[in-house]
Each structure stands twice: as structure tokens, then as C-alpha cells.
Design a protein around this motif. Structure first.
Motif, short mmCIF file in Angstrom:
data_model
loop_
_atom_site.label_atom_id
_atom_site.label_comp_id
_atom_site.label_asym_id
_atom_site.label_seq_id
_atom_site.Cartn_x
_atom_site.Cartn_y
_atom_site.Cartn_z
N LEU A 83 0.85 -1.05 0.11
CA LEU A 83 0.08 -0.07 -0.20
C LEU A 83 1.06 1.45 0.04
CD1 LEU A 83 -2.82 -1.06 2.56
CD2 LEU A 83 -2.91 -0.96 -0.05
N LEU A 84 2.12 1.27 0.39
CA LEU A 84 3.05 2.56 0.41
C LEU A 84 4.14 2.44 -0.28
CD1 LEU A 84 3.28 2.32 4.75
CD2 LEU A 84 1.88 3.95 3.21
N GLU A 85 3.99 1.61 -1.26
CA GLU A 85 5.02 1.50 -2.17
C GLU A 85 5.11 2.66 -3.20
OE1 GLU A 85 3.05 -1.07 -6.05
OE2 GLU A 85 4.68 -2.13 -4.62
N GLY A 86 4.04 3.52 -3.36
CA GLY A 86 3.92 4.73 -4.15
C GLY A 86 4.73 5.62 -3.54
N LEU A 87 5.19 5.70 -2.13
CA LEU A 87 5.64 6.94 -1.54
C LEU A 87 6.85 6.97 -2.11
CD1 LEU A 87 5.91 8.91 0.92
CD2 LEU A 87 6.92 6.75 2.28
N GLY A 88 7.95 5.81 -2.64
CA GLY A 88 9.11 6.14 -3.25
C GLY A 88 9.06 6.86 -4.58
N GLY A 89 7.98 6.53 -5.38
CA GLY A 89 7.56 7.16 -6.57
C GLY A 89 7.66 8.69 -6.47
N ALA A 90 6.79 8.96 -5.37
CA ALA A 90 6.63 10.40 -4.88
C ALA A 90 7.76 11.03 -4.70
CB ALA A 90 5.52 10.36 -3.70
N VAL A 91 8.54 10.41 -3.65
CA VAL A 91 9.69 10.96 -3.35
C VAL A 91 10.72 11.45 -4.55
CG1 VAL A 91 11.92 10.70 -2.14
CG2 VAL A 91 9.61 10.15 -0.92
N LEU A 106 13.93 12.15 12.31
CA LEU A 106 12.89 11.94 13.39
C LEU A 106 12.63 10.46 13.59
CD1 LEU A 106 10.27 14.84 12.62
CD2 LEU A 106 11.73 14.84 14.64
N LEU A 107 12.74 9.69 12.71
CA LEU A 107 12.42 8.18 12.58
C LEU A 107 13.49 7.38 12.72
CD1 LEU A 107 9.39 8.13 9.97
CD2 LEU A 107 9.05 8.16 12.57
N GLU A 108 14.39 7.66 11.80
CA GLU A 108 15.52 6.43 11.85
C GLU A 108 16.31 6.38 12.92
OE1 GLU A 108 19.30 5.69 8.81
OE2 GLU A 108 17.71 6.51 7.94
N PRO A 109 16.75 7.38 13.81
CA PRO A 109 17.49 6.98 15.09
C PRO A 109 16.87 6.27 16.03
CG PRO A 109 17.66 9.45 14.40
CD PRO A 109 16.84 8.72 13.46
N VAL A 110 15.34 6.43 16.36
CA VAL A 110 14.56 5.71 16.89
C VAL A 110 14.31 4.32 16.47
CG1 VAL A 110 12.28 5.54 18.00
CG2 VAL A 110 13.13 7.91 17.77
N ALA A 111 14.25 4.10 15.06
CA ALA A 111 14.23 2.65 14.79
C ALA A 111 15.47 2.05 14.85
CB ALA A 111 13.87 2.92 12.99
N THR A 112 16.55 2.67 14.63
CA THR A 112 17.84 2.17 14.94
C THR A 112 17.95 1.45 16.41
OG1 THR A 112 18.77 3.63 13.33
CG2 THR A 112 20.52 2.13 14.77
N HIS A 155 24.90 -0.60 -1.77
CA HIS A 155 25.06 -1.10 -0.44
C HIS A 155 24.65 -0.13 0.73
CE1 HIS A 155 26.77 -5.02 -1.71
NE2 HIS A 155 27.26 -4.26 -2.56
N ASP A 156 24.68 1.18 0.50
CA ASP A 156 24.21 2.17 1.58
C ASP A 156 22.81 1.93 1.80
OD1 ASP A 156 24.08 4.21 3.38
OD2 ASP A 156 23.56 5.58 1.40
N ALA A 157 22.13 1.69 0.70
CA ALA A 157 20.68 1.52 0.99
C ALA A 157 20.44 0.07 1.46
CB ALA A 157 19.95 1.34 -0.57
N ALA A 158 21.09 -0.87 1.08
CA ALA A 158 20.76 -2.15 1.70
C ALA A 158 21.26 -2.00 3.20
CB ALA A 158 21.73 -3.23 0.92
N PHE A 159 22.39 -1.52 3.45
CA PHE A 159 22.87 -1.51 4.87
C PHE A 159 21.65 -0.88 5.93
CE2 PHE A 159 24.24 1.29 8.48
CZ PHE A 159 25.28 0.42 9.02
N HIS A 160 20.95 0.24 5.25
CA HIS A 160 20.00 0.69 6.15
C HIS A 160 18.76 -0.16 6.16
CE1 HIS A 160 22.07 4.53 7.29
NE2 HIS A 160 22.40 4.59 5.97
N ARG A 161 18.36 -0.89 5.05
CA ARG A 161 17.32 -1.64 5.04
C ARG A 161 17.59 -2.94 6.06
NH1 ARG A 161 13.25 -3.26 1.98
NH2 ARG A 161 12.69 -5.30 2.07
N ALA A 162 18.65 -3.38 5.98
CA ALA A 162 19.19 -4.39 7.01
C ALA A 162 18.97 -4.02 8.36
CB ALA A 162 20.29 -5.15 6.81
N ILE A 184 8.30 3.03 5.06
CA ILE A 184 8.18 4.54 5.12
C ILE A 184 9.60 5.16 4.89
CG2 ILE A 184 7.86 6.31 6.67
CD1 ILE A 184 5.41 5.10 7.88
N LEU A 185 10.52 4.39 5.68
CA LEU A 185 11.95 4.82 5.65
C LEU A 185 12.59 4.77 4.53
CD1 LEU A 185 13.23 4.25 9.44
CD2 LEU A 185 13.11 6.39 8.25
N GLU A 186 12.15 3.46 3.68
CA GLU A 186 12.76 3.18 2.29
C GLU A 186 12.23 4.44 1.45
OE1 GLU A 186 12.32 -1.03 1.58
OE2 GLU A 186 14.55 -0.76 1.41
N GLY A 187 10.84 4.71 1.41
CA GLY A 187 10.17 5.40 0.71
C GLY A 187 10.86 6.95 0.59
#
Length: 240
Positions: free
Chosen positions: A74-82, A101-107, A142-149, A162-165
Motif C-alpha cells: 500500500l505504501l510502495e507509491g511513496l518512493g515514486g512520489a519522493v 525524526l524516525l531513523e534514530p528511534v528505529a535504529t 550497499h548503503d541502501a541495503a545497509f539501512h534496509r537491513a 516509510i523509511l525506504e520511501g
């Protein structure tokens, strides 16, 4: 609200209430229209709109089904919008702010949940980033894959999507080009290494702090280049 919007809302209500659960098949168009008290044209337009939004899936020769309704779908369109927003400096600043705001808490959350296998995956991408310092395409991948992992370690699919988008690959590539041009790649790699060490220690406070430092430095670098090159869409030196 237009008639089409009302038709869309009626179908969405059937899905929300469980009358049409994920994976279920919608009635044939005439029956659906009658059930909703709509014309067939309105029912058809509503189905088309919901299919574009990935809420419904039209299978030719079979019928129309409710999708899995998973956040990643449902949220896959976010990346295209970005991607479309990347010529807008204000929008880029907003996106980086959301990431901060999001990534540090997620980490921090990832540090409490990361498995040994996931940690090994994070390390493999970190090692690949070190080896690919002069190859922007590999470095970006690999930067994207690092953060995805890292974010995948939370087990929160919505957060991951959301963060990938908001951190699209094109944006990452442009940021890395700017970092290389500024001779700041070594510092950025060190920030990734600090995130990995925090995860390895399962240290939530350190995980949040290292991720905050990394995203804040990236955001500051982007803002500086945007100010210095206000006449360009993203302000990356040497980019056409």
C-alpha cells in the motif's frame, strides 16, 4: 465529495469492516453495483482507482480481488512520489527532517531485536561499502541495503516501507556524489561503522545516538549544498 469518491469510500468501508477481507474476490460488477446502490460506471471507476492504489487487484479473465493490504504494497507509491519531489529544495529538506525524526528511534529499536543473521547481513553491506568507495552505483546500492537491513531488524514492515520511501536510491546517489566531491566519504563510512558497533553491542542508546549523528550530518551537508547552489534543483557540484 464526488460520486466516484463516494463509490470508492463505500468499497473501502466493505474492506475496513471485514466484509471484503484481504484476498477475497469482489462480486461481479453488476452485483457489486447493485450491492452499493451505484451505477455500473461508478463501480467500475471506483475499482480502477482502488486498483491503482494497490487496494484491489484486477485479474483479467478471473475477477477483482482485495490485495494482501500489506504496508509494503500500500505504501510502495511513496518512493515514486519522493523521486518526483527531488527538484524541490523545500521538499528535500522536509524529507530529511522526517528521516532524522524516525531513523534514530528505529535504529534503537533494531538494537533490541537484531538477530545474529541480520547483524551479519548489516556487516556484509558495510564491508561492501568500504570496497566500493570509488564506485557510486555500488556504494549507493550497499548503503541502501545497509539501512534496509538495520530497519528490517525491527520487524516493523510499516516503518521499513516509510523509511525506504523517503530515502530513495536516486537521492542517496546524489548525496554520495556530493560527499565524495567534498572528501567526506570517509567520515560517512565511519558513521556507518559506529551504527554497526552499536547494533553489535545491542546498545539502544548508542544505536539512537549514532544514527542521529549520521542522519544529522547528512542533512546538514545537503542543506549546505542546497544553499550554495540555490539555482540548481539539488545543488550537487558537477551534476548536470
Amino acid at each position: 465529495m464526488s460520486l466516484t469518491d463516494r463509490a470508492i469510500e463505500r468499497i473501502r468501508e466493505l474492506i475496513r469492516t471485514g466484509a471484503l477481507p484481504p484476498g477475497s474476490k469482489l462480486p461481479p460488477e453488476p452485483d457489486l453495483a447493485a450491492q452499493l446502490g451505484l451505477s455500473r460506471n461508478l463501480a467500475r471507476e471506483a475499482v480502477k482507482a482502488l486498483a491503482v492504489a494497490r487496494i484491489l487487484e484486477v485479474r483479467r479473465g478471473d475477477g477483482t480481488y482485495v490485495t494482501s493490504l500489506r504496508p509494503s504494497l500500500l505504501l510502495e507509491g511513496l518512493g515514486g512520489a519522493v523521486e518526483l519531489l527531488q527538484g524541490d529544495a523545500a521538499a528535500l529538506r522536509d524529507l530529511m527532517e522526517v528521516r532524522r525524526l524516525l531513523e534514530p528511534v528505529a535504529t534503537a529499536l533494531a538494537a533490541t531485536r537484531v538477530s545474529d543473521d541480520r547483524l551479519a547481513e548489516v556487516k556484509s553491506h558495510l564491508d561492501a561499502m568500504r570496497q566500493a568507495r570509488d564506485d557510486i552505483e555500488r556504494l549507493t546500492a550497499h548503503d541502501a541495503a545497509f539501512h534496509r537491513a538495520v530497519i528490517s531488524a525491527t520487524g516493523n514492515e510499516t516503518l521499513l516501507t516509510i523509511l525506504e520511501g523517503i530515502s530513495g536510491r536516486t537521492l542517496r546517489a546524489r548525496i554520495w556524489r556530493g560527499l565524495v566531491d567534498d572528501q567526506a566519504a570517509a567520515r560517512t563510512l565511519a558513521e556507518h561503522e559506529a551504527i554497526f558497533r552499536a547494533l553489535s553491542a545491542r546498545d539502544t542508546v548508542l544505536g539512537q545516538a549514532t544514527a542521529l549523528l549520521h542522519v544529522s550530518n547528512t542533512e546538514r551537508s545537503l542543506r549546505e549544498r542546497l544553499r550554495a547552489n540555490a539555482s540548481r534543483p539539488l545543488g550537487i557540484p558537477g551534476e548536470k
